[in-house]
Design a protein around this motif. Structure first.
Motif, PDB file in Angstrom:
ATOM      1  N   ASP A   1     -15.640   3.261   6.137  1.00 48.61           N
ATOM      2  CA  ASP A   1     -16.987   3.706   6.486  1.00 48.61           C
ATOM      3  C   ASP A   1     -17.027   4.302   7.900  1.00 48.61           C
ATOM      4  OD1 ASP A   1     -17.928   2.873   4.030  1.00 48.61           O
ATOM      5  OD2 ASP A   1     -18.667   0.938   4.761  1.00 48.61           O
TER       6      ASP A   1
ATOM      7  N   LYS B   1     -12.779  -1.711   4.063  1.00 50.99           N
ATOM      8  CA  LYS B   1     -13.998  -0.996   3.688  1.00 50.99           C
ATOM      9  C   LYS B   1     -14.783  -0.565   4.919  1.00 50.99           C
ATOM     10  CE  LYS B   1     -18.208  -1.189   0.902  1.00 50.99           C
ATOM     11  NZ  LYS B   1     -18.964  -0.514   1.972  1.00 50.99           N
ATOM     12  N   GLN B   2     -14.880  -1.432   5.899  1.00 53.30           N
ATOM     13  CA  GLN B   2     -15.613  -1.093   7.113  1.00 53.30           C
ATOM     14  C   GLN B   2     -14.916   0.038   7.875  1.00 53.30           C
ATOM     15  OE1 GLN B   2     -15.572  -5.168   8.625  1.00 53.30           O
ATOM     16  NE2 GLN B   2     -17.824  -5.225   8.544  1.00 53.30           N
TER      17      GLN B   2
END
Length: 340
Positions: free
Chosen positions: A112, A108-109
């Motif tokens: 992003d 997820k990071q």
């Protein structure tokens, strides 16, 4: 005088050997120790490989040093060389943003962080002293998950100021087990008004007719005229353009020599299918776009009229070229207006 367009150039393969080696010497002790002599590095970096998969492994060498912090360094030199030495007026630069994120982060990071990567690349290509129109193509990747690839599509759609299209890259033999997902991704991309291209029909492992209807251009596609010319009328009807990158096929073992491309050009011209001549990995090949042109002419693969038709087709099929004419026509109009 900038006159040409390159529609198929990978960020990972765009760094010329000298620039990459100098970066290692100045900033990476491990790689500097591995490649202490430039000419040995150039030979390693540019020599032909036996297969496409072996060839693609070289991209990981560059991806490992193309971080958000270093991308402006590499891109400035890319733009400078493309403008000064290749006379490019237009460049579409493609890459997988996920592979430029911090590997220590979770998925997820990293998803992003892709947004930062796209912005960094977009701003770095704006080099005032080398005026050239550039745009990004974001590559989905056959080794990435559906979640990450869909995030790449969303990222492309959310940033039209930087991104003009999506692509599919990675080892083409891996597509077979993902065809349903890949068709969904392309359908989703088109639903978000994205333009599309994809690496298919480059090798005999990449024959996926199921993907062709989703593509506005075809990355490589040389196996269509070589092995499946019966598909050419469909391509002509859809207005699809092949992105042919000559040197790549001898570097990957796909073709024995460039003369074999004569069949590709002859059959496409006869069927009314446009070809844009591109570099793919200009740095990795140590061959710039004008030399791709010259090699094809020297080997009688094409003539000057065919070359001009391909150059015009490149601007006609460019996803983000803002004018109705190529720059040579615009320049002619300006000069006629000046002297009339």
């Amino acid at each position: 005088m900038a006159l040409y367009a390159d529609l198929h150039r990978h960020l990972g393969g765009s760094v010329v050997p000298r620039v990459l080696w100098r970066y290692f010497q100045r900033h990476d002790a491990e790689l500097s120790a591995r490649f202490p002599d430039y000419y040995e590095f150039e030979d390693f970096y540019t020599r032909p490989r036996n297969t496409l998969n072996e060839y693609l492994e070289l991209h990981t060498l560059v991806e490992s040093v193309q971080t958000p912090e270093t991308l402006p360094y590499f891109i400035y030199r890319l733009i400078r060389g493309a403008y000064v030495f290749e006379n490019l007026a237009y460049l579409e630069l493609r890459y997988t943003p996920y592979l430029r994120t911090d590997q220590s982060l979770d998925t997820k990071q990293r998803i992003d962080q892709m947004r930062d990567v796209v912005k960094i690349v977009g701003e770095a290509t704006k080099v005032g002293e080398y005026p050239m129109i550039t745009s990004q193509i974001l590559c989905m990747h056959s080794r990435l998950s559906y979640e990450v690839n869909r995030a790449i599509v969303d990222l492309a759609a959310d940033h039209p100021e930087y991104v003009c299209a999506v692509d599919l890259a990675g080892g083409d033999e891996l597509y077979a087990d993902q065809l349903d997902e890949l068709k969904k991704l392309y359908h989703y991309a088109r639903s978000r008004n994205l333009k599309t291209t994809g690496h298919v029909y480059e090798t005999t492992n990449g024959l996926y007719p199921q993907l062709l209807p989703y593509l506005m251009r075809i990355g490589h596609g040389i196996q269509i005229p070589l092995k499946h010319p019966e598909l050419l009328p469909e391509l002509a009807e859809r207005g699809q353009c092949l992105e042919v990158c000559p040197t790549t096929y001898t570097k990957t073992g796909t073709l024995d020599n460039l003369s074999q491309l004569k069949t590709v050009f002859d059959r496409c011209f006869e069927a009314g299918v446009d070809i844009a001549i591109c570099t793919d990995n200009a740095g990795l090949h140590n061959v710039r776009l004008p030399f791709e042109y010259e090699n094809l002419l020297t080997l009688d693969v094409i003539g000057f009229e065919q070359l001009q038709a391909c150059q015009e087709a490149a601007f006609r099929h460019a996803f983000a070229w803002p004018y109705s004419q190529p720059p040579a026509s615009l320049l002619t109009g300006l000069l006629q207006g000046r002297y009339d």
